[in-house]
Design a protein around this motif. Structure first.
Motif, PDB file in Angstrom:
ATOM      1  N   ASN B 274       0.810  -1.209   0.000  1.00 37.82           N
ATOM      2  CA  ASN B 274       0.000   0.000   0.000  1.00 37.82           C
ATOM      3  C   ASN B 274       0.842   1.258   0.000  1.00 37.82           C
ATOM      4  O   ASN B 274       0.449   2.284  -0.545  1.00 37.82           O
ATOM      5  N   SER B 275       2.005   1.181   0.653  1.00 37.88           N
ATOM      6  CA  SER B 275       2.831   2.375   0.820  1.00 37.88           C
ATOM      7  C   SER B 275       3.589   2.748  -0.436  1.00 37.88           C
ATOM      8  O   SER B 275       4.118   3.845  -0.521  1.00 37.88           O
ATOM      9  N   ILE B 276       3.703   1.820  -1.383  1.00 34.47           N
ATOM     10  CA  ILE B 276       4.508   2.109  -2.565  1.00 34.47           C
ATOM     11  C   ILE B 276       3.777   3.122  -3.428  1.00 34.47           C
ATOM     12  O   ILE B 276       2.656   2.878  -3.864  1.00 34.47           O
ATOM     13  N   PRO B 277       4.389   4.285  -3.643  1.00 38.63           N
ATOM     14  CA  PRO B 277       3.706   5.264  -4.476  1.00 38.63           C
ATOM     15  C   PRO B 277       3.756   4.824  -5.937  1.00 38.63           C
ATOM     16  O   PRO B 277       4.639   4.070  -6.340  1.00 38.63           O
ATOM     17  N   GLY B 278       2.812   5.260  -6.700  1.00 36.59           N
ATOM     18  CA  GLY B 278       2.810   4.909  -8.109  1.00 36.59           C
ATOM     19  C   GLY B 278       1.847   5.817  -8.824  1.00 36.59           C
ATOM     20  O   GLY B 278       1.098   6.566  -8.205  1.00 36.59           O
TER      21      GLY B 278
END
Lengths: 374, 361, 313
Positions: B274-278
C-alpha cells in the motif's frame, strides 16, 4: 485528505491550460565546478553540473526533477537557493532577480525559498536541541514586525510547527539522536516551513527512508502543500515517487533538461529516448507485469567530459535504430515544444513510438550492456 | 516441494533428492550491546532448493542482512551471538563447521554480493588480482589459468574489453561496472548459492535495471541458487520465485511471488504494498502503516506488528502467532488465519483487494 | 489541514530521558573502566601538585645541612639515604641531601603546569588559526598553512637553545612558551581539516539556507562538532609535553633544578648516581612521570571512544 486531492485536480487542470502565473524561473542557468590540478593547483577543467537550464515553475504546482546521480538535479536546486554560486544565467523569483541579491535582501529572500534535505541524519546538528535547530532560522530572520528575536514568541512558533509536522510540542528540548529517520525528516520539514516560505526545494526528501516511513512523509508533504499554499521543486531519482507526487516532470541528463511534460503525458508518451529508458527501468511490484524492459547500455559519462552533440547519443537506443545519424554526435538538440507544454531535446523525438520501443527492447542483449560509452 | 517450509524434525540427510540446498531452522542471532540485548534475528526458518531463488524482504533493522551474515558466519562474536538454530547447507550444519572449513564454504560454495561494491573491493589491488585470488583459493589451478578464468568471468557478466578491465583498480570503474566485477568474482568459483545483499540499492535506476537483468540471465544460465536480500518489493517481484517478508527479526509471511505480492496474507505485507507510491495513486493520499518499527529493546508483547496493525485484537497482544497456513497456500504469522480470526478475515481480504487495484501500473 | 493522528509516529520510539551529546559522552566515559582509572590517577597527581607542598614539612628549595652518614647506619649520606629513613619516606637525594618526596611533590607542580599549560596554549592557538584557515580557505588558508609548515620543521632543541640565549637559561616559562609555539601547528592542521569537513555538512547548508551568519555557523555549528577530537588531542598532548619536559631537562636544557624542581631535572640529577645503588632517587620521579602519562593516555583513549558519535550503542 479530500481537500488535498481536489486541490490537486484543480491545479493539474490549470497547468494544462497554461494560465498559471510563474513563481520561479531560471534562464540558461549554469553551474560549473572547477577541477583543480597540477603543481600550482590551477584549473585544469570543469564539471558541467548544470548547463544551460531554463525552467518555469508555476505558482502552487509541484514540479518534479528526475535523473540519475551526477545529472545535476541537486546542484540545480542548490544554485537556485544560492547555496552554490551560479556560473551564469539567471534565477527569478516572483520577478525578482535572485542571483543579484546580497546582504539583507538575500536574507529576506531566504525566508521565501526554503529547502528540505535528503539525509535526515546529516541535516540536523547533533549538538543542538530541536528548539534551536528550528528556532535558529527564526532568530536569524527576526525583526520588529515578527518579533522572532524574543525567545517566547520563537518557542511558541517552534512548537506550532512541530505539531504541524506531526510531532509533539514538548519534543523541542530533545536532541536529534533521540529520533528515528522519519521523525528527523519531520524536524527538517518543520525547520524549512517555520520561516513561512512560498517555495520549497525538496531534495530527495524520502530517498533515505524506508517504504512505510516514505509514504508517511509524502502524505505529510502533500498535506502541508495544501495547508501553506506551497510550491515544490521535488528532486528525486525514484520515478515512482515523482509520478505519484508531481504534476509536471523535468528529466535531466548530464546537466541538461532533456524532457519536460505533465506527469500523465510523460508517463503515457515519453518523447525522449532517455525518458523512455528511465521509465522502463522502474521495477514494478507486480509479478504479472512481465514486459520486456529497455535496458540502456553503459554508465552515465562523466559530467567533466560530456559527449559532443546530444549528450545522450553514446547510450541512445534510438540512434542505433536510426543507423547512427551524424547529427546526434555533432549538433546539440534544442529543447523544443512538441505539443502544448511537452518539450523534448531530441532531433528525432517524433520517431519515439511505442512500436519502436518494443522492437528495441526485443532485440537487445541484456548481458552485454556494460560497454564503454566514451 | 515448497521452497519455504517450517523447520521439520526429520533428519536433513534422509530424503536426498528432495533435500533443500540451504535449510535455515530456528535461527537466532543476538547482539549484546551496552543497553541490553538486541534480538536481531529471532527464530527464522526458510529453505532454498538447489537452483531456487528466494527473496528476503523487509525494512531496515528487520534482520534480513543479519540473517545473511549469519549464514556466511560473518557475525562479529562478541558482540554478536548465534543463540540458536541450525543452518543446513548441502548436508552440513554450517554453524558446526570449523573456521577453516567455513572459509572453504565461503566464496567457494556460497558467494556473496554486497550492496556497496566500492567498500567490498580492496582499493589497492586490481580487479583481475582480486578475482584470480578468489579462484586460486578455491580451485586447483595455477596463476596463469586463474588470470584467464578471471577474464572469462568478467566477459560472462557482460564487461566489455575484460583484458583491459582486469588491470584496472576499483576506483577506475563506475558503480555499475564494480558491481559487475563483484558478481563476476562471486560466480568465478561456480558456487551453489549466491547471497546478494541489496545488490542494486546503491545504483542508479538504469544501472539497477542492467544489474537486475544480468542477475536474472546469469541465474537462468548457471542454475545457481539465489538468496536476494532487499528492501524493495518491486526488485524481488521480477527476480525470485519465492519471498519471505521479515519484520522485527521474524519471517511474517512466506510464499511464492504470486502468492505474496498478488494476495498478501499478512497486514504488514499489505501495508508495504500500500505504501509504494505509483502513478495509479496520484491525487490520493497514500495509505500508510501507522507508527514506526518498534525499538529493538522494547519489543511489544505478542505479535510484534500488533501496535501498528489495523486488524489487531486482544489475542494479538496476548501471544505471538506461529506461521499459519493461509487459504492461498502461503504462510502468514497472523491470527487472522487462525480459527478465531476467521470472522475478521473478510474485512482484511476486501482491503487487500483494494490494495491490489492500485498497485503497479 | 493538520496531519491525522495515524500519521504521527508512535511515542514509544523516543527515549524516556533526554540527554545531550555531552551527557551521553559522560555516560559512555563512566563505563570505560580503564579511562576512569586513568582519570583518577591523573587527578590524584593534580591534587598532589596543588596541595602537597602545603602539607609536607620540608620546602623544596630548603637545602639541609649535609650529614656525613645516614641516620643509624654507616651508609654515606652524600649519595642519598634510602626510603623510610628518619622521616624521609622516599629517602633523600645525594649531594644536597634534600627530601625526595618534597622534591617529587614540588616537581609535580611545574611538570604538570608545563604540560597542561603548553597543551592548553597550543590548543587555543591551534584551534583559532586552524578554524580561520579551514572555514575561509583561499589565500588566508595558504599563508597560515605555510607558517604552520615552517614551524613544524623547526627542531625543538634548537629553538630551546636559541630562546635560552635570548631569555635566559632554565626559566620554566620559556620552556612552556617554546612547547606551545611548536605544539600549536599540529593542532591547527587537525582543526583545519575538521573545519574543511564540517563546512560541507548538510546541517551547515541548512543553517545557511535559513540565513544564519558566518560567525554563528562557526561557533554554534562547526566548533561544537570539532570539539571532541580537539579535546582528545589536547589531553594526549599534556602527556606528550610532560615527557618532552622530562627529556629536555634530562639532557640539561630544561628547567633549572637549583630553583625549580621538575620530574625531569630530578631525574637528570639522579643520572650520575644510578650506578651507585641508590635506586630510589631516579625511581620515584620516573614512576611519577610514567603513572601520570599512563593515566592521561588511558583517559584520552576513553575520551576518544566516549566522544566519537559513531560509537553510539
Amino acid at each position: 485528505m479530500t481537500d488535498a486531492s481536489s486541490r490537486l485536480a484543480e491545479t493539474s487542470a490549470a497547468a494544462a491550460t497554461g494560465a498559471r502565473p510563474v513563481l520561479l524561473e531560471t534562464l540558461n542557468l549554469k553551474k560549473y565546478f572547477p577541477i583543480m590540478g597540477g603543481l600550482l593547483r590551477h584549473q585544469v577543467g570543469s564539471v558541467y553540473a548544470v548547463d544551460d537550464v531554463s525552467l518555469q515553475i508555476y505558482k502552487g504546482e509541484t514540479f518534479g526533477l528526475v535523473g540519475e546521480s551526477g545529472c545535476g538535479k541537486t546542484t540545480f536546486g542548490r544554485t537556485i537557493l544560492r547555496l552554490e554560486k551560479a556560473t551564469g544565467g539567471s534565477v527569478s523569483m516572483d520577478g525578482q532577480d535572485v542571483l543579484a541579491l546580497h546582504g539583507d535582501a538575500l536574507k529576506r529572500m531566504r525566508r521565501r525559498m526554503q529547502v528540505i534535505f535528503q539525509d535526515p541524519y546529516g541535516s540536523l546538528n547533533p549538538r543542538m536541541p530541536i528548539s534551536d535547530i528550528i528556532g535558529e532560522g527564526l532568530l536569524a530572520q527576526g525583526d520588529k514586525a515578527n518579533g522572532w528575536r524574543k525567545r517566547s514568541i520563537r518557542d511558541q512558533r517552534v512548537g506550532d510547527y512541530l505539531e504541524a509536522v506531526g510531532l509533539r510540542r514538548d519534543y523541542s528540548r530533545r536532541y536529534p539522536h533521540e529520533f528515528s529517520g522519519g521523525q528527523r525528516q519531520r524536524i527538517g520539514i518543520a525547520r524549512a516551513l517555520a520561516l513561512g516560505p512560498e517555495f520549497v526545494v525538496c531534495d530527495e526528501p524520502v530517498s533515505a527512508l524506508d517504504v512505510s516511513i516514505q509514504s508517511q512523509i509524502l502524505n505529510l508533504l502533500s498535506d502541508l502543500r495544501a495547508e501553506f499554499n506551497l510550491t515544490y521543486l521535488f528532486i528525486a531519482h525514484n520515478l515512482s515517487v515523482v509520478q505519484y507526487f508531481c504534476e509536471r516532470i523535468g528529466v535531466m541528463y548530464l546537466g541538461k533538461i532533456v524532457e519536460v511534460a505533465a506527469t500523465d503525458v510523460l508517463y503515457a508518451t515519453p518523447q525522449h529516448p532517455y525518458s523512455v529508458a528511465l521509465l522502463s527501468a522502474i521495477p514494478v511490484p507486480d509479478p504479472r507485469v512481465r514486459t520486456k524492459r529497455l535496458v540502456l547500455k553503459g554508465d552515465v559519462p562523466s559530467p567533466a567530459n560530456p559527449p559532443s552533440g546530444c549528450r545522450f547519443h553514446t547510450r541512445c537506443w534510438l540512434r542505433e535504430r536510426l543507423g547512427n545519424p551524424a547529427e546526434c554526435s555533432t549538433t546539440e538538440p534544442p529543447l523544443r515544444e512538441l505539443a502544448g507544454g511537452h518539450l523534448a531535446a531530441c532531433h528525432f523525438a517524433e520517431q519515439v513510438t511505442a512500436q519502436a520501443v518494443q522492437e528495441a527492447a526485443a532485440t537487445q542483449s541484456v548481458i552485454e550492456t556494460a560497454v564503454d560509452v566514451d | 516441494m515448497t521452497a519455504i517450509s517450517p523447520a521439520g524434525g526429520a533428519d536433513p540427510g534422509a530424503t536426498v533428492p528432495d533435500r533443500p540446498l540451504l535449510d535455515v531452522r530456528g535461527l537466532r542471532t543476538y547482539f549484546h550491546v551496552m543497553d541490553g540485548t538486541v534480538k536481531a534475528v529471532d527464530g527464522v526458518d526458510f529453505s532454498i532448493p538447489p537452483g531456487g531463488t528466494v527473496g528476503l524482504v523487509g525494512e531496515s533493522g528487520c534482520g534480513k542482512s543479519v540473517t545473511a551474515h549469519s549464514i556466511m558466519r560473518l557475525i562479529d562474536i562478541p558482540p554478536g551471538e548465534i543463540a540458536g538454530g541450525e543452518i543446513w547447507f548441502d548436508g552440513r550444519d554450517l554453524l558446526k563447521l570449523s573456521d577453516s572449513e567455513m572459509r572453504h564454504v565461503r566464496g567457494g560454495e556460497i558467494a556473496m554480493v554486497f550492496q556497496e561494491p566500492m567498500t567490498s573491493l580492496n582499493p589497492v589491488f586490481t580487479i583481475g588480482d582480486q578475482i584470480s585470488e578468489a579462484i586460486l583459493l578455491h580451485n586447483d589451478v595455477n596463476k596463469k589459468e586463474a588470470a584467464e578464468r578471471a577474464i572469462e568471468s568478467l566477459k560472462a557478466v557482460g564487461v566489455s574489453a575484460p583484458e583491459r578491465r582486469v588491470k584496472q583498480y576499483p576506483h577506475e570503474l563506475s558503480g555499475g561496472m564494480r558491481q559487475r566485477a563483484m558478481i563476476a568474482m562471486a560466480l568465478s568459483c561456480n558456487p551453489k548459492l549466491v547471497i546478494a545483499d541489496e545488490p542494486t540499492t546503491a545504483l542508479d535506476v538504469t544501472i539497477q535495471a542492467q544489474i537486475l537483468e544480468l542477475i536474472k540471465a546469469l541465474q537462468a544460465r548457471t542454475g545457481t541458487a539465489l538468496l536476494l536480500i532487499t528492501h524493495d518489493l518491486a526488485v524481488v517481484a521480477e527476480t525470485v520465485q519465492t519471498i519471505a517478508v521479515m519484520y522485527a527479526g521474524r519471517i511474517v509471511e512466506a510464499g511464492t511471488v504470486d502468492q505474496v505480492l498478488l494476495a498478501p496474507q499478512h497486514p504488514y505485507t499489505q501495508g508495504l504494498l500500500n505504501s509504494i507510491p505509483g502513478v495509479k495513486k496520484r491525487g490520493r493520499a497514500l495509505s500508510v502503516i501507522k507508527g514506526v518499527v518498534p525499538n529493538p529493546f522494547r519489543l511489544p508483547p505478542g505479535c510484534k506488528f500488533q501496535p501498528r496493525c489495523p486488524y489487531a485484537w486482544e489475542a494479538c497482544s496476548a501471544s505471538e502467532p506461529e506461521l499459519l497456513p493461509a487459504p492461498n497456500g502461503a504462510k502468514s504469522r497472523c491470527y487472522l488465519h487462525s480459527p478465531e480470526g476467521a470472522g475478521r478475515r473478510e474485512a482484511f481480504e476486501k482491503s487487500v483487494a483494494a490494495t491490489m487495484e492500485s498497485v503497479g501500473g | 489541514m493538520t496531519p491525522t493522528a495515524s500519521d504521527a509516529p508512535a511515542d514509544f520510539e523516543v527515549a524516556l530521558v533526554s540527554l545531550n551529546q555531552w551527557q551521553l559522552a559522560w555516560r559512555r566515559f563512566r563505563r570505560h573502566k580503564l579511562a576512569m582509572f586513568g582519570a583518577g590517577l591523573f587527578l590524584t597527581f593534580v591534587a598532589i601538585a596543588a596541595f602537597g607542598p602545603f602539607i609536607l614539612p620540608y620546602e623544596a628549595t630548603n637545602v639541609p645541612y649535609p650529614l656525613k652518614f645516614c641516620p643509624g647506619t654507616t651508609i654515606s649520606a652524600n649519595l642519598g639515604c634510602p626510603p623510610f629513613n628518619d622521616g624521609h619516606i622516599l629517602g633523600t637525594v645525594g649531594g644536597t641531601q634534600e627530601d625526595l618526596l618534597t622534591l617529587v611533590v614540588n616537581g609535580a607542580r611545574l611538570s604538570l603546569t608545563i604540560g597542561i599549560g603548553a597543551a592548553a596554549f597550543a590548543s587555543v592557538l591551534g584551534a583559532i588559526v586552524g578554524g580561520i584557515s579551514g572555514y575561509f580557505g583561499g589565500w588566508v588558508d595558504t599563508i597560515l598553512m605555510r607558517i604552520v609548515d615552517v614551524l613544524l620543521s623547526m627542531p625543538l632543541l634548537f629553538v630551546i637553545i636559541v630562546f635560552a640565549k635570548v631569555f635566559g637559561y632554565g626559566d620554566w616559562r620559556v620552556i612552556l612558551l617554546v612547547f606551545a609555539l611548536l605544539g600549536w601547528p599540529g593542532i591547527a592542521r587537525l582543526v583545519r581539516s575538521l573545519f574543511l569537513t564540517l563546512r560541507t555538512e548538510v546541517f551547515v547548508d541548512a543553517a545557511r539556507a535559513v540565513g544564519v551568519s558566518d560567525l554563528r555557523i562557526i561557533f554554534r555549528h562547526i566548533l561544537p562538532n570539532a570539539m571532541s577530537p580537539i579535546i582528545v588531542v589536547t589531553t594526549l598532548s599534556v602527556a606528550a609535553f610532560i615527557v618532552t619536559e622530562a627529556f629536555v631537562s634530562y639532557i640539561g636544557y630544561g628547567v633549572n633544578a637549583a630553583y625549580n624542581p621538575t620530574w625531569g631535572n630530578i631525574l637528570s640529577n639522579a643520572q650520575n648516581d644510578i650506578l651507585v645503588g641508590n635506586w630510589w632517587w631516579p625511581l620515584f620521579p620516573g614512576l611519577a612521570i610514567v603513572l601520570t602519562v599512563l593515566g592521561i593516555n588511558f583517559m584520552g583513549d576513553g575520551l576518544r571512544d566516549a566522544l566519537d558519535p559513531r560509537s553510539r550503542e
